[in-house]
Enzyme design. Structure first.
Site, short mmCIF file in Angstrom:
data_model
loop_
_atom_site.label_atom_id
_atom_site.label_comp_id
_atom_site.label_asym_id
_atom_site.label_seq_id
_atom_site.Cartn_x
_atom_site.Cartn_y
_atom_site.Cartn_z
N GLY A 18 0.82 -1.20 0.00
CA GLY A 18 0.00 0.00 0.00
C GLY A 18 0.85 1.25 0.00
N GLY A 21 0.43 8.86 2.99
CA GLY A 21 1.03 10.18 2.98
C GLY A 21 2.50 10.18 3.36
N GLY A 23 4.68 7.43 3.02
CA GLY A 23 5.54 6.61 2.18
C GLY A 23 4.82 5.40 1.63
N VAL A 25 4.44 1.09 1.65
CA VAL A 25 4.60 -0.10 2.48
C VAL A 25 4.73 -1.32 1.58
CG1 VAL A 25 3.65 -1.49 4.34
CG2 VAL A 25 3.20 0.96 4.27
N ASP A 132 -2.28 9.37 15.13
CA ASP A 132 -3.04 9.17 13.89
C ASP A 132 -3.78 7.83 13.92
OD1 ASP A 132 -4.07 9.80 11.40
OD2 ASP A 132 -2.31 9.09 10.30
#
Length: 397
Positions: A18, A21, A23, A25, A132
């Protein structure tokens, strides 16, 4: 990384999982073959001196978080200008993708609330603030929810607090606390507010402060009461307390955990065990991607991955897939099952013989099959003496 590198630090990159915002993965593995989730930070972040200065400090703090209902940080560093962070790989869908199909209910909703509160307790005990917490940062593993990316949002502060970076540097608007929305420093109480928003979303399928533009949602977070209609009454009172506009009136993550479990000073390891004992594994919703048609006109998926969680009966079995798409017309019964793919002489499937289990246990199994028609979305999985599981979703590998 715009072009996927084959090696980052000590990890061999396998595939992309995936992008967000901060980076990209990837699924990767270390020299021993252990799989990890490898996050590589965006080059524009890694190029900033302030980011590089704080990266090691924040990653080291994240590594101190106990591995209870979390995906622990295993390694972090720089490789050729690429900043990377490796965490334990958690197999399972994220909360957002599951709730898009249907909200959580009953024991699983309670287990989610306890599990995320447990993770926050472990995170806060290490002196870290998540900042977050949102549905895409909660993965639903076969043994319960796992919180990921704790402390990562802290690193985004090096990019500033301009509106364009609000969701990245301060949190995600629909799940941030009022103090975060006002640009104030995030605290453990901010994570508790995000917990309330997340549990409300999980139980109703709607963010409690609605959707829309960033400014619109942020205004509601600061000034409006949350919309909690339809939320299970067993968790609603705690969600209301967690969503108090005043951080001083919110319970701590430990208090959330205690109140949910009905006793005081619950250790995080005990809460983690309680979650795993009540959690029912969630099968990932199928993702369908139409590949280009093959030149010969045959539309077959070259490889199909079947994932399922099956109740164990204490016996071994061989995976096979029945081909219901061939049982049409006047045929009686089902056609001969296809067997899992074989690579280097080994079945590309769960080794049932090497995985004994007892009555009442649960086990997650997989098998890879070839030459399944492209338009087939489910198959019947024949577990022999375990019986046939009907309509198991399949996904392109």
């Amino acid at each position: 990384m715009d072009v996927m590198r084959q090696q980052v630090g000590p990890f061999r990159v396998l595939s992309k999982l995936g992008e967000g915002g901060m980076g990209v993965v990837h699924l990767a593995e270390d020299a021993s073959g252990r799989r990890v989730a490898l996050k590589t930070m965006r080059p524009e972040l890694a190029a900033r001196e302030e980011f590089r200065r704080r990266f090691g400090k924040e990653a080291e703090a994240a590594r101190r978080v106990a591995r209870f209902c979390t995906a622990p940080v295993l390694d972090a560093g720089f490789d050729g200008g690429v900043a990377y962070l490796a965490t334990e790989y958690v197999e399972g869908p994220d909360l957002a993708s599951v709730v898009r199909q249907a909200p959580l209910t009953g024991a699983n909703l309670e287990a989610l609330a306890i599990g995320v509160a447990t993770a926050l307790t472990a995170i806060h005990q290490a002196g870290v603030v998540h900042r977050d917490l949102k549905p895409s940062n909660v993965l639903l593993s076969p043994v319960g929810p796992r919180v990921i990316d704790f402390g990562i949002a802290q690193l985004a502060d090096t990019s500033g607090h301009a509106p364009a970076t609000l969701a990245q540097g301060m949190g995600t608007p629909a799940y941030m606390s009022p103090e975060q929305a006002r640009g104030e420093q995030a605290t453990p109480a901010s994570d508790v507010f995000s917990w309330g928003s997340l549990v409300a979303y999980a139980g109703t399928g709607r963010p409690p402060f609605g959707t829309g533009g960033v400014a619109e949602v942020v205004y509601r977070v600061i000034h409006h009461a949350p919309a909690l209609d339809g939320l299970d009454e067993r968790v609603r009172p705690l969600v209301e307390r967690a969503l108090d506009k005043d951080p001083a009136r919110r319970p701590s993550a430990q208090q959330l955990m205690d109140l949910l479990m009905g006793r005081s000073a619950v250790p995080v390891d005990a809460a983690t065990r309680a979650v795993s004992e009540t959690w029912t594994p969630v099968v990932a919703p199928p993702t369908r991607q139409d590949p280009p048609p093959p030149p010969a006109g045959r539309r077959l998926l070259p490889t199909v991955l079947v994932g399922l969680a099956a109740a164990a009966l204490g016996v071994a079995a061989t995976l096979a897939v029945l081909r219901p798409w061939e049982a049409r017309g006047g045929g009686s019964g089902v056609a001969e099952p296809i067997r899992p793919a074989v690579k280097n002489g080994s079945c590309q499937c769960t080794d049932m013989a090497a995985a004994p289990f007892g009555g009442g246990d649960q086990m997650r199994m997989y098998a890879i099959f070839e030459n399944v028609p492209q338009d087939v979305e489910t198959v019947d999985v024949d577990l022999r003496v375990l019986g046939v599981l009907r309509d198991v979703p399949i996904t392109p590998a």
